[in-house]
Write a protein that holds these residues in place. Structure first.
Motif, PDB file in Angstrom:
ATOM      1  N   GLU A  51      35.156  47.397 119.782  1.00 40.71           N
ATOM      2  CA  GLU A  51      34.914  47.658 121.117  1.00 40.71           C
ATOM      3  C   GLU A  51      35.477  48.962 121.336  1.00 40.71           C
ATOM      4  OE1 GLU A  51      36.427  44.551 124.207  1.00 40.71           O
ATOM      5  OE2 GLU A  51      37.718  46.412 124.504  1.00 40.71           O
TER       6      GLU A  51
ATOM      7  N   ARG B 147      40.409  34.461 118.263  1.00 38.31           N
ATOM      8  CA  ARG B 147      40.407  33.314 117.623  1.00 38.31           C
ATOM      9  C   ARG B 147      40.061  33.447 115.889  1.00 38.31           C
ATOM     10  NH1 ARG B 147      37.424  28.601 120.279  1.00 38.31           N
ATOM     11  NH2 ARG B 147      38.670  29.295 122.018  1.00 38.31           N
TER      12      ARG B 147
ATOM     13  N   ASN C 240      33.862  40.557 121.225  1.00 39.42           N
ATOM     14  CA  ASN C 240      33.483  38.950 120.902  1.00 39.42           C
ATOM     15  C   ASN C 240      32.377  38.730 120.298  1.00 39.42           C
ATOM     16  OD1 ASN C 240      36.061  38.214 121.578  1.00 39.42           O
ATOM     17  ND2 ASN C 240      35.609  37.644 123.730  1.00 39.42           N
TER      18      ASN C 240
ATOM     19  N   CYS D 216      41.815  44.809 123.154  1.00 43.55           N
ATOM     20  CA  CYS D 216      40.929  44.241 122.105  1.00 43.55           C
ATOM     21  C   CYS D 216      40.409  45.246 121.213  1.00 43.55           C
ATOM     22  CB  CYS D 216      40.033  43.274 122.978  1.00 43.55           C
ATOM     23  SG  CYS D 216      40.838  41.730 123.366  1.00 43.55           S
TER      24      CYS D 216
ATOM     25  N   ASP E  93      42.731  34.841 114.106  1.00 44.16           N
ATOM     26  CA  ASP E  93      43.848  33.838 114.106  1.00 44.16           C
ATOM     27  C   ASP E  93      43.586  32.720 112.829  1.00 44.16           C
ATOM     28  OD1 ASP E  93      45.990  32.511 114.665  1.00 44.16           O
ATOM     29  OD2 ASP E  93      45.533  32.181 116.703  1.00 44.16           O
TER      30      ASP E  93
ATOM     31  N   MET F 202      39.344  38.205 132.540  1.00 49.13           N
ATOM     32  CA  MET F 202      39.413  37.166 133.307  1.00 49.13           C
ATOM     33  C   MET F 202      38.127  36.521 133.629  1.00 49.13           C
ATOM     34  SD  MET F 202      42.379  36.935 133.364  1.00 49.13           S
ATOM     35  CE  MET F 202      43.795  37.875 132.596  1.00 49.13           C
TER      36      MET F 202
ATOM     37  N   HIS G 113      48.260  37.941 119.740  1.00 48.99           N
ATOM     38  CA  HIS G 113      46.867  37.719 120.048  1.00 48.99           C
ATOM     39  C   HIS G 113      46.125  38.582 118.863  1.00 48.99           C
ATOM     40  CE1 HIS G 113      43.124  38.189 121.796  1.00 48.99           C
ATOM     41  NE2 HIS G 113      43.324  37.572 122.985  1.00 48.99           N
ATOM     42  N   GLY G 114      45.275  37.789 118.091  1.00 48.22           N
ATOM     43  CA  GLY G 114      44.561  38.375 116.876  1.00 48.22           C
ATOM     44  C   GLY G 114      43.697  39.365 117.053  1.00 48.22           C
TER      45      GLY G 114
HETATM   46  N1  EPU Z   1      42.656  32.752 120.521  1.00 44.82           N
HETATM   47  C1  EPU Z   1      43.336  32.324 119.731  1.00 44.82           C
HETATM   48  N2  EPU Z   1      44.261  33.113 119.028  1.00 44.82           N
HETATM   49  C2  EPU Z   1      44.428  34.268 119.148  1.00 44.82           C
HETATM   50  C3  EPU Z   1      43.908  34.918 120.352  1.00 44.82           C
HETATM   51  C4  EPU Z   1      43.010  34.139 121.085  1.00 44.82           C
HETATM   52  O1  EPU Z   1      43.094  31.141 119.326  1.00 44.82           O
HETATM   53  O2  EPU Z   1      45.333  34.829 118.571  1.00 44.82           O
HETATM   54  C5  EPU Z   1      41.659  32.044 121.425  1.00 44.82           C
HETATM   55  C6  EPU Z   1      42.491  31.808 122.849  1.00 44.82           C
HETATM   56  O3  EPU Z   1      43.218  30.706 122.949  1.00 44.82           O
HETATM   57  C7  EPU Z   1      40.965  31.535 123.688  1.00 44.82           C
HETATM   58  C8  EPU Z   1      39.798  32.529 123.042  1.00 44.82           C
HETATM   59  O4  EPU Z   1      40.408  32.670 121.784  1.00 44.82           O
HETATM   60  O5  EPU Z   1      40.672  30.105 123.488  1.00 44.82           O
HETATM   61  C9  EPU Z   1      39.659  33.609 123.786  1.00 44.82           C
HETATM   62  O6  EPU Z   1      40.878  34.364 123.910  1.00 44.82           O
HETATM   63  P1  EPU Z   1      41.351  35.195 125.246  1.00 44.82           P
HETATM   64  O7  EPU Z   1      41.417  34.104 126.583  1.00 44.82           O
HETATM   65  O8  EPU Z   1      42.698  35.821 125.124  1.00 44.82           O
HETATM   66  O9  EPU Z   1      40.131  36.159 125.474  1.00 44.82           O
HETATM   67  P2  EPU Z   1      39.632  37.296 124.639  1.00 44.82           P
HETATM   68  O10 EPU Z   1      38.067  36.707 124.620  1.00 44.82           O
HETATM   69  O11 EPU Z   1      40.418  37.438 123.256  1.00 44.82           O
HETATM   70  C10 EPU Z   1      38.638  38.773 126.505  1.00 44.82           C
HETATM   71  C11 EPU Z   1      38.695  40.402 126.807  1.00 44.82           C
HETATM   72  C12 EPU Z   1      39.957  41.098 127.084  1.00 44.82           C
HETATM   73  C13 EPU Z   1      40.436  40.514 128.376  1.00 44.82           C
HETATM   74  C14 EPU Z   1      40.686  39.017 128.075  1.00 44.82           C
HETATM   75  C15 EPU Z   1      41.383  38.001 129.376  1.00 44.82           C
HETATM   76  C16 EPU Z   1      36.871  40.849 125.048  1.00 44.82           C
HETATM   77  C17 EPU Z   1      36.866  41.684 123.587  1.00 44.82           C
HETATM   78  N3  EPU Z   1      38.252  40.561 125.452  1.00 44.82           N
HETATM   79  O12 EPU Z   1      39.797  38.539 125.404  1.00 44.82           O
HETATM   80  O13 EPU Z   1      39.790  42.109 127.270  1.00 44.82           O
HETATM   81  O14 EPU Z   1      41.670  41.196 128.763  1.00 44.82           O
HETATM   82  O15 EPU Z   1      39.179  38.111 127.768  1.00 44.82           O
HETATM   83  O16 EPU Z   1      40.613  38.038 130.277  1.00 44.82           O
HETATM   84  O17 EPU Z   1      36.028  40.536 125.566  1.00 44.82           O
HETATM   85  C18 EPU Z   1      39.549  44.491 125.964  1.00 44.82           C
HETATM   86  O18 EPU Z   1      38.486  44.422 126.605  1.00 44.82           O
HETATM   87  O19 EPU Z   1      40.308  45.259 125.634  1.00 44.82           O
HETATM   88  C19 EPU Z   1      40.572  43.296 126.405  1.00 44.82           C
HETATM   89  C20 EPU Z   1      41.661  43.153 126.304  1.00 44.82           C
END
Ligand code: EPU
Length: 306
Positions: A300, A242, A234, A230, A245, A149, A263-264
């Motif tokens: 990660e 993303r 990133n 994850c 995806d 978050m 979630h990709g």
């Molecule tokens: N998105 C897509 N398709 C997908 C997945 C995501 O288009 O299949 C887009 C989302 O719509 C968004 C962007 O990609 O615009 C980022 O996705 P999301 O908000 O889910 O956050 P994230 O960067 O994928 C990070 C942390 C997570 C944490 C979430 C929520 C990393 C690698 N991951 O995910 O942490 O739970 O934010 O705050 O930094 C973890 O570290 O294991 C983990 C799950």
């Protein structure tokens, strides 16, 4: 490690530890991870005190035995051949205390992040709500500077109590920990024993509301199936989820491992995956990101074993 050597080392190590510590050989590790794959540890130890942990570390150090500290296994992939060395787990209650003083929360490395968040809420300390949904321990979260978050744990850390591989203890201020996005330099060569976190004054109802909001966001975007969270960091250009995806890889499979259709960046285990399935799927995703987008994805999740 061959069986004879393993049993000699296990006996020697056991004789150094107090009777309250647990030592087992051939401990299956897969069930101790959220991904639920992988082989066994040659030797598995749950020290019952910091002194026992120090003795175990020194033992490994002197014999050049590989050792690894296991948290709640939520960011871990153990290979099928298992871990040929000593796995230390801070599961004894002595490592999982959570104590509050003013706006500071002192938490043991073995404490669950969920318990830290709940305790902060109980004492009306705001700012730690994001920890509620991370399925790990304090030690594991510090080691990888876990976040969710938009927050990461080191933004809330004042200091960390550390033990080095010789069993020596030191309190290290947060600024000297070398924390960056999803890594922490000092915890590559030391083990966190506990940390002091800080928050701000808040109202219990508001804290509860924020936790519920985070939880809803998480459940609506992340899969419930077995995974290690994850899989990739990133990259600077685009969130890994993303990117995967956009590459059309959702639903891609190797054996029992699949790119989550929700979630990709989550690789899920349908219950029949081997560690090799997951490793092959990781390589498939990395190859597509490299050839089609010129992006080098970095895991990660920590990968251990032979
Ligand atoms: N998105 C897509 N398709 C997908 C997945 C995501 O288009 O299949 C887009 C989302 O719509 C968004 C962007 O990609 O615009 C980022 O996705 P999301 O908000 O889910 O956050 P994230 O960067 O994928 C990070 C942390 C997570 C944490 C979430 C929520 C990393 C690698 N991951 O995910 O942490 O739970 O934010 O705050 O930094 C973890 O570290 O294991 C983990 C799950």
């Amino acid at each position: 490690m061959n069986a004879a050597l393993e049993s000699v080392l296990a006996r020697e190590l056991s004789s150094l530890l107090s009777p309250a510590s647990i030592l087992r050989c051939h401990e299956a590790l897969g069930q101790r991870t959220t991904l639920r794959v992988g082989g066994a540890a040659d030797i598995y130890v749950e020290p019952a005190s910091e002194a026992d942990l120090g003795r175990a570390l020194l033992f490994c150090h002197r014999r050049s035995l590989p050792c690894f500290v296991l948290g709640r296994g939520s960011n871990l992939l153990v290979k099928d051949a298992g871990y040929h060395g000593v796995v230390l787990c801070l599961a004894h209650p002595v490592f999982s205390s959570v104590g509050v003083s003013g706006l500071r929360v002192r938490c043991g490395a073995g404490a669950r992040l969920k318990s830290v968040a709940q305790e902060a809420k109980r004492h009306e300390i705001a700012g730690l709500e994001f920890l509620e949904g991370i399925p790990g321990s304090v030690g594991g979260a510090l080691r990888m500077n876990a976040g969710a978050m938009g927050n990461a744990i080191f933004e809330r850390v004042d200091s960390v109590r550390l033990m080095n591989m010789a069993g020596e203890i030191q309190e290290c201020p947060s600024a000297e920990m070398g924390a960056e996005y999803r890594q922490c330099a000092r915890l590559k060569s030391s083990i966190a024993l506990s940390a002091t976190l800080h928050g701000e004054p808040g109202r219990r109802e508001a804290i509860e509301r924020r936790m519920n909001e985070f939880s809803q966001r998480r459940w609506s975007s992340q899969p419930a199936a077995a995974s290690a969270g994850c899989m990739f960091k990133n990259p600077a250009q685009i969130p890994a989820g993303r990117l995967i995806d956009e590459l059309g890889l959702k639903g891609a499979r190797v054996g029992g491992a699949m790119v989550s259709s929700q979630h990709g960046n989550f690789l899920v285990n349908d219950g029949s995956a081997t560690a090799q399935d997951v490793l092959d799927l990781i390589e498939l995703v990395r190859a597509r990101a490299r050839t089609e987008r010129g992006i080098e994805l970095e895991t990660e999740v920590e990968i251990i074993g032979d």
